[in-house]
Design an enzyme around this catalytic site. Structure first.
Site, PDB file in Angstrom:
ATOM      1  CG  HIS A   1      -1.889  -1.057   1.338  1.00 30.36           C
ATOM      2  ND1 HIS A   1      -1.813  -2.061   2.274  1.00 30.36           N
ATOM      3  CD2 HIS A   1      -3.016  -1.300   0.615  1.00 30.36           C
ATOM      4  CE1 HIS A   1      -2.842  -2.881   2.130  1.00 30.36           C
ATOM      5  NE2 HIS A   1      -3.582  -2.453   1.127  1.00 30.36           N
TER       6      HIS A   1
ATOM      7  CD  GLN B   1     -13.897  -5.671  -1.225  1.00 26.35           C
ATOM      8  OE1 GLN B   1     -14.117  -4.488  -1.417  1.00 26.35           O
ATOM      9  NE2 GLN B   1     -12.720  -6.205  -1.514  1.00 26.35           N
TER      10      GLN B   1
ATOM     11  CD  GLN C   1       1.340  -6.773 -12.362  1.00 25.67           C
ATOM     12  OE1 GLN C   1       2.110  -5.851 -12.625  1.00 25.67           O
ATOM     13  NE2 GLN C   1       1.646  -8.042 -12.571  1.00 25.67           N
TER      14      GLN C   1
ATOM     15  CB  VAL D   1       5.345  -4.440  -2.872  1.00 22.21           C
ATOM     16  CG1 VAL D   1       6.468  -4.316  -1.856  1.00 22.21           C
ATOM     17  CG2 VAL D   1       5.175  -3.136  -3.650  1.00 22.21           C
TER      18      VAL D   1
HETATM   19  O1  PAF Z   1      -8.106  -4.077  -3.069  1.00 23.16           O
HETATM   20  C1  PAF Z   1      -8.750  -3.750  -2.050  1.00 23.16           C
HETATM   21  O2  PAF Z   1      -8.195  -3.557  -0.960  1.00 23.16           O
HETATM   22  C2  PAF Z   1     -10.263  -3.595  -2.152  1.00 23.16           C
HETATM   23  O3  PAF Z   1     -10.813  -4.516  -3.024  1.00 23.16           O
HETATM   24  C3  PAF Z   1     -10.682  -2.160  -2.525  1.00 23.16           C
HETATM   25  C4  PAF Z   1     -10.211  -1.788  -3.916  1.00 23.16           C
HETATM   26  C5  PAF Z   1     -10.122  -1.165  -1.511  1.00 23.16           C
HETATM   27  C6  PAF Z   1     -12.211  -2.052  -2.511  1.00 23.16           C
HETATM   28  O4  PAF Z   1     -12.729  -2.301  -1.246  1.00 23.16           O
END
Ligand code: PAF
Length: 291
Positions: free
Chosen positions: A38, A62, A149, A177
């Site tokens: 991140h 999700q 990616q 990474v």
């Molecule tokens: O990749 C993630 O951490 C999540 O899928 C995102 C893009 C923040 C959406 O909740």
């Protein structure tokens, strides 16, 4: 100093101020549990924009029933400290009630590229991702948005969503990474015991083996799939291959023979943990390039 915003109204005021000053805004959407992957997105945003915003929101849409939504690692103070180190301007950390005050009737569904791979193993997952990311884009209105990616299919789904809906944002996909042992960084790696981690490395090694084979001239999809599977196979019964494939970079359709670029995508399950990895490869002589 990083400012924490919890209310959508406050983000809108901030965005209005940026617009008045013609400042660009880079945006890194996250679910927290921040790691160096991140931070690399934040750094790229910092280099390319006047201001950087990070969202920290564990998106219930999700997660499938029975997945780790409740247990997903939450460590806000630690995440905020990392954002401060990276000189992030804004952390947007809304509650679920702020993001979905009326519950959720509207779903963004990206047909086609959402269906296979992660979409097959986790039906509905990408609807949740596309829905929350489009909500976040509407709130934050970034100039550029940064994604890793490592979640390759997610990048394909979001690219398609942005194109189909004419969302005025540039998506920037940043390289994977890895830890020094090669494992791709992921917030879920904290679930791995030392023994599990040794097993997990089969995945990174498989991807390297696939890349080397392509560099040495192998273009057959079937032979590359076999190389990936061989390297991922484990005698441990709870280490299993969810998929290992060679696909077209934009459509994710399996490739029979690599003519230009392709993506090696693979997922290994180690106990309860699913680990994702991938690499973009180019046939010898074909132009290479990132995601
Ligand atoms: O990749 C993630 O951490 C999540 O899928 C995102 C893009 C923040 C959406 O909740």
């Amino acid at each position: 100093m990083t400012r924490v915003i919890r209310e959508i109204r406050e983000v809108r005021e901030y965005v209005e101020m940026l617009k008045r000053n013609r400042f660009s805004l880079g945006f890194v959407p996250t679910m927290g549990a921040l790691h160096d992957g991140h931070c690399s997105l934040m750094r790229q945003s910092f280099r390319e924009n006047d201001r950087t915003a990070v969202s920290i929101y564990v998106n219930p849409l999700q997660f499938l029933p029975g997945e780790d939504f409740e247990k997903y690692p939450r460590q806000f103070e630690c995440d905020l400290a990392r954002c401060e180190e990276e000189k992030v301007d804004i952390v947007f950390a809304p509650t679920v009630a702020a993001m979905q005050p009326l519950g959720r009737s509207t779903v963004v569904k990206v047909e086609g590229v959402s269906h296979e791979y992660e979409g097959r193993v986790r039906p509905g997952h990408f609807d949740g991702v596309a829905t929350v990311v489009s909500s976040l884009f509407n709130v934050v209105q970034p100039t550029r948005a940064y994604f890793g990616q490592k979640d390759y299919q997610q990048t394909v789904v979001l690219r398609r969503m942005v194109r189909d809906l004419h969302v005025p944002v540039d998506l920037v996909i940043c390289p994977i990474v890895r830890d020094p042992d090669g494992l791709a960084m992921s917030s879920r790696n904290v679930y791995l015991s030392a023994d599990d981690r040794a097993e997990a490395l089969r995945l990174a090694r498989a991807i390297v083996a696939g890349e080397r084979a392509v560099q040495s001239g192998e273009t057959s999809g079937d032979r590359l799939r076999a190389i990936l599977r061989d390297a991922m196979s484990s005698p441990r019964a709870d280490v299993t291959i969810d998929y290992a494939d060679v696909v077209h970079p934009d459509t994710l359709v399996p490739i029979q023979s690599i003519e230009s670029r392709a993506v090696l995508i693979a997922v290994l399950r180690v106990g309860r943990v699913r680990l994702l990895d991938n690499a973009i490869v180019a046939a010898p002589g074909a132009p290479s390039g990132g995601a």
